[in-house]
Design a protein around this motif. Structure first.
Motif: not given
Length: 157
Positions: A48-70
Motif C-alpha cells: 500500500i505504501k509503495e502504491k501510495l508513493m506511485i500515486l503521489e508521484s503521478d499527482l505531481e506530474k500535474c502540479n505547478l508552483k507559481f511564485r511572485g504573485f503580489d
C-alpha cells in the motif's frame, strides 16, 4: 495401601500436565497463525505504501508552483476561480474557456509582517495538457506571458 494417596496425587498431576500440554499446543498453533497474519499485514502495508508513493508521484506530474504573485491571490477566498480566470487572461484564451484547476492553495504562513515575499501558490491541474500549455506559453518568451516565475513538480503535502 500406603501409596494409594500418592498414586492418586500422581494421577491428578499427570492429568494436569496432559491438560497443560494440550493448552500449550493450541496456544502454539494460535501463535503461528498470528505470526502468519502479522507477516501478511506487513506485506500488505508495504504494498500500500509503495502504491501510495506511485500515486503521489503521478499527482505531481500535474502540479505547478507559481511564485511572485503580489497580494492579489492571497486576499481571494475563491482561489481556484481567481487562478482559473487569471490564467485564462494571461494565456489569451477565448471568452468562457478557462483551464480546469482541480486544487489550489497557498503555501506557507498567511499574511505576516515577518514574510517579505508573497506565498507560493501550488496548482493541481486535472489534465496534463493544461499544464504543458501553460509551460509552453511561459517559455515562449524570456519575459513570461504568464507573468510569474514557474517551478514544476511540487509535492501537494
Amino acid at each position: 495401601m500406603l501409596f494409594d494417596p500418592v498414586k492418586a496425587q500422581l494421577e491428578e498431576i499427570k492429568a494436569s500436565v496432559t491438560q497443560l500440554a494440550k493448552v500449550a499446543k493450541s496456544a502454539m498453533a494460535m501463535t503461528e497463525l498470528l505470526q502468519e497474519d502479522i507477516h501478511s499485514l506487513q506485506t500488505t502495508d508495504f504494498q500500500i505504501k509503495e502504491k501510495l508513493m506511485i500515486l503521489e508521484s503521478d499527482l505531481e506530474k500535474c502540479n505547478l508552483k507559481f511564485r511572485g504573485f503580489d497580494g492579489e491571490a492571497e486576499g481571494t477566498t475563491e482561489l481556484r476561480r481567481f487562478l482559473s480566470s487569471w490564467l485564462a487572461t494571461k494565456l489569451n484564451l477565448e471568452d468562457g474557456i478557462a483551464p480546469v484547476i482541480s486544487n489550489a492553495y497557498c503555501k506557507g504562513a498567511p499574511n505576516s509582517s515577518v514574510r517579505k515575499q508573497p506565498r507560493d501558490v501550488v496548482i493541481y491541474f486535472g489534465d496534463l495538457r493544461t499544464k504543458k500549455k501553460i509551460l509552453e506559453e511561459s517559455q515562449r518568451e524570456k519575459e513570461t506571458s504568464v507573468g510569474v516565475r514557474l517551478a514544476v513538480g511540487v509535492r501537494l503535502a
